[in-house]
Design an enzyme around this catalytic site. Structure first.
Site, short mmCIF file in Angstrom:
data_model
loop_
_atom_site.label_atom_id
_atom_site.label_comp_id
_atom_site.label_asym_id
_atom_site.label_seq_id
_atom_site.Cartn_x
_atom_site.Cartn_y
_atom_site.Cartn_z
N SER A 142 -9.40 1.78 2.63
CA SER A 142 -8.40 2.53 1.94
C SER A 142 -7.30 1.64 1.39
CB SER A 142 -7.84 3.36 2.73
OG SER A 142 -6.99 2.88 3.79
N LYS A 182 0.80 -1.19 0.02
CA LYS A 182 -0.04 0.02 -0.04
C LYS A 182 0.87 1.27 0.03
CE LYS A 182 -3.93 1.76 2.96
NZ LYS A 182 -4.63 1.56 4.09
N GLY A 233 -10.32 1.75 10.19
CA GLY A 233 -11.70 1.59 10.05
C GLY A 233 -12.20 0.68 9.16
N GLY A 234 -11.69 -0.38 8.72
CA GLY A 234 -12.01 -1.41 7.92
C GLY A 234 -11.19 -1.47 6.63
N SER A 235 -10.24 -0.64 6.70
CA SER A 235 -9.15 -0.43 5.21
C SER A 235 -8.47 -1.72 4.77
CB SER A 235 -8.24 0.74 5.55
OG SER A 235 -8.94 2.04 5.39
N LEU A 248 -6.62 8.45 3.37
CA LEU A 248 -6.76 6.98 3.63
C LEU A 248 -8.28 6.98 4.54
CD1 LEU A 248 -3.51 6.18 5.33
CD2 LEU A 248 -4.00 6.01 2.98
#
Lengths: 546, 546
Positions: A202, A127, A224-226, A176
């Site tokens: 993200s 990433k 938060g879920g990325s 992000l």
């Protein structure tokens, strides 16, 4: 130079990094690009076989000198080049560096007769948040274009010690803080299974890249879920380890130094076996000797063995919920949860309903933590180049969001801790009632299957887990099916937000979209939750090749 | 009621909790009160023997039904009553509740034939920060007098499950942010070895109480030396475990929710054996199932065994420093460090100089973290009752201290993390140079032996370790000796602060004051550092009975 010109120059540089012989002469028709590697004729049969293999198999073959890293790296670089042309998922692409490194590794093994480490020769995608000395990390910010990194992120240097080969850095949304992937430099990254769907975010570039098999192990981050959302939207496994399990030091970030809810890093993979290869390889490098936030906790084989014994004895105890009381998932996700519950129960294990505890409060508290600085940090980076905020983060950087006072932040931290402890109390009460210890909870990770662009509205299924710092592994389950995933027209929405999410559902448009669940365990239970996720994957028979 | 009246009423209530038959009719002459238990005639021979035993021995005898908990509890309650009368170390004293609980435990074991847990029947003293349902926690704040707790701290309930008996809550400085013990409710707690010396702080009541053997295991907390300093000043062992090893949930605190440098809890004891009894007993209760901040890390016997093997092979590698480059310790502390170095070297282990890395920056950063809210939280509690700040914390609550903005706090957090990682880099470089892995570092914990009242000026030896979140165990070494601990008159102070600390040294006045060192290890190395501390204690032959 205007920010638009700076962005265009960067975009062109990435496009130019693809050698002519790996370029598509035309774009394929239709919404899916998944068959392009096979149809285009650009990859040899061996390259197709390599990229459609597993990481576990490839490292074994390279260690046995049945395959060279140059061959493996070439195959993935070519497939990644296709991925970028088709779904726009790279922020950096550097096949030359990758092949030079692969060559070195091949020479090493040929001279020493043994691999440098457990990941010897394996290409791993990163990433665009991980730093590689000498390259750029834009993280989707125009202002950061042209700033070359002066040191490696800790994870990068440990992966390198373990033998990994880096070849690209993948796309992220500006800042992000969004579960879709769009920024002012590269534009939007789309889902390789259907360009009308989001690849998630993200770590969306990773989701698309690994989903397309431009790589088999991709590194994402999750606040938060990325990690979990792109894994879910691309029919992949993805783990959000608990904070402190893997090294995050010296990575770029928005709101650096924010420690109320820690962002964590973790892999997106096609199988738990490959995920385990990654986890064990990184932990074998003793990351706690390099990053102070990492707990000195090697891979706990005893934990893995214990849960596997329980699995073999059909003795798992799982909780499940399909609605968190805030937003009801769409029919494909409800079916995905039920499919997993049925499979696990069918195999003889115990599955009982879990009552989500104050998830609305958790979601709101997490949101208020993410926006603690009233957009100051992100706003400053945007101002530096003059680029506008992407629409999806306007709420975060809107000047109407009030910056928190330090005492208010401490109060949020106290509320978070209390919520976490209350959740533990609920687990113990559940266990006392059942007379069995709870191994994991099956839950949605998003209310939708791979979402349509700009329709990601509710993060709560993911963020409650971040607030709890629980370990969570996403398991791909099924695909939306217009013939069975029919909306319940009599459903009364729980709120305006719920109504808006329900209104977005269209069985026809979602047809074929990946639908996943997350398997949630207490803090720092990676060995256990991965083994349970693996068993669920096995029960579902969801191993897929493209 | 004025705050003075409220405080006096509380003080009187505690005094009245001591039964008449445990009262001293006159105060002993001289500066030390250590011989009072024996001289006063208030304790029976059996009670003297019990209180001069070890916790490890007592729990074994109670489990074997050779001793009752009522006998043990009575002995410690009596000795604690003396302690309070002599050094003013209790904020709460409740022998009735303790004896009722002891009776229950005696009945339990007599009915069931086995103890309720590993601490069955053992009295444990608690710093007045731990909550017991139904009692008060003032923490030295007048405003909190009369507020009864509605729930137990997690550590309290786990100790209770393990069989502990609670009988008192010990004194702290107002706000806890001081390494001496004075507040507007109880006044000052003094050192039982010499009333002119501080008992240390903030767990100063524990230091005095356990030092006097009013209990054998006392629970303190440490955000900047608050366990280690009282341990050092009372010739005790004390551990500052790394954050996340022991449960802190539901305890009172100043600046609750501040998570940049976590306060941690841990025991003060007369031996490492008793410390290990405490640690293993608490960890056996799986505190991570109750407090979300606790890492699921049981007592790692393998770690203890591995370091013991190294010890037996004379194969330890220790670093040491006697000056952090900010303030030179007084002669007794320099001698204490040298004594330990000589003992360890003499036993055949490797000891090499460790160069402290930027400790001045660490100390200043820690200070700026402790004062992040510009005294808002503490100031509000003081305002509630109208009591003034004790002189020692005026700097913290002074309105001229600026409250930090949230982005500034994030910046401090980032600096902290970077500092921690840089420190790890230094350790690896040290190891590479030596070709051996570093087991621990020997260092001063304070620049002074047990300090005279109001002369505690420099916290840096303690706070650098808090900032690093390293594990640290205090080992009592020796006593200041006016005949050998002579000041070097040619010494050129490093700074004004250093000059002020040096000016406080007076060999005559310090004569006899306990002098200690701390043994520092990387994060979460409790098993290892305790074993090394135990070996050092053994080499020094410092096991003492009063």
């Amino acid at each position: 130079m205007t920010w638009q010109e700076t962005a265009e120059k960067h975009r062109n540089r990435i496009a130019a990094a693809i050698p002519d012989e790996w370029r598509l002469t035309s774009m394929p028709p239709g919404d899916s690009v998944m068959s392009v590697p096979r149809d285009s004729g650009l990859l040899t049969q061996e390259e197709l076989a390599i990229t459609e293999s597993t990481a576990t198999d490839l490292v074994a073959k390279m260690a046995a000198r049945e395959l060279t890293s140059v061959a493996v790296t070439t195959a993935f670089c070519k497939r990644a080049a296709l991925a970028h042309q088709l779904v726009n998922c790279c922020h950096e692409f550097f096949p030359d560096l990758a092949l030079a490194r692969a060559k070195e590794l091949d020479e090493y093994i040929s001279k020493n007769g043994k691999p440098v480490g457990p990941l010897h020769g394996l290409p791993i995608s990163l990433k665009d948040q991980l730093r590689i000395k000498g390259l750029e990390t834009t993280m989707g910010y125009v202002a950061w274009i042209g700033k070359r990194d002066t040191e490696d992120s800790v994870l990068v240097s440990l992966l390198q010690r373990a033998g990994a080969v880096f070849f690209c850095k993948t796309s992220v949304p500006q800042s992000l803080m969004v579960c879709e992937t769009i920024n002012n430099i590269m534009g939007r990254t789309v889902n390789p299974r259907n360009k009308n769907w989001s690849c998630g975010g993200s770590s969306g570039g990773e989701g698309a890249m690994v989903g397309f098999r431009g790589g088999l192990i991709g590194i994402g981050t999750d606040i938060g879920g990325s990690i979990r959302v792109p894994a879910a939207f691309n029919f992949l496994y993805g783990i959000r380890p608990s904070h402190g399990r893997l090294p995050y030091a010296k990575m770029a970030n928005s709101m650096e130094g924010q420690e109320t809810v820690h962002s964590v890093c973790g892999p997106l993979t096609h199988s738990i076996a490959d995920m385990r290869l990654f986890m064990t390889s990184v932990l074998a490098e003793k990351p706690w000797e390099f990053d102070s936030k990492v707990i000195p906790m090697p891979w706990r084989q005893a934990e893995e063995d214990a849960i596997k014994t329980k699995i073999a004895s059909k003795d798992l105890t799982l909780g499940f919920y399909n609605c968190d009381g805030v937003v009801l998932p769409h029919p494909p996700i409800l079916r995905a949860v039920q499919t997993v519950v049925d499979a696990v129960k069918g195999a003889g294990h115990t599955v009982e309903p879990w009552e989500p505890y104050k998830h609305e409060e958790a979601w709101k508290l997490a949101n208020s933590i993410y926006s603690s600085d009233g957009g100051t940090d992100i706003g400053a980076v945007l101002k530096e180049s003059g680029e506008p905020a992407i629409p999806n983060i306007r709420e975060l950087v809107d000047l109407t969001v009030t910056k928190s006072d330090i005492n208010e932040v401490w109060d949020k931290q106290l509320k978070k801790w209390r919520y976490q402890c209350d959740y533990l109390d609920r687990i113990r009460a559940f266990e006392d009632k059942l007379g069995r210890s709870l191994d994991a909870i099956i839950a949605p990770i998003t209310p939708t299957a791979a979402v349509r662009h700009n329709q990601f509205k509710y993060y709560g299924y993911a963020t409650a887990v971040n607030l709890l710092d629980f370990t969570s592994v996403v398991v791909p389950v099924t695909f939306a099916d217009k013939s069975v995933d029919v909306a319940d027209t009599s459903y009364k929405p729980l709120s305006e937000l719920d109504a808006a999410v329900q209104a977005d559902y269209d069985a026809g448009i979602y047809h074929g979209a990946p639908a996943a669940v997350q398997i949630i365990g207490r803090r720092l239970t990676e060995e256990k939750i991965m083994a349970i996720a693996e068993e669920i994957g096995r029960l579902l028979g969801n191993e897929v090749t493209p």
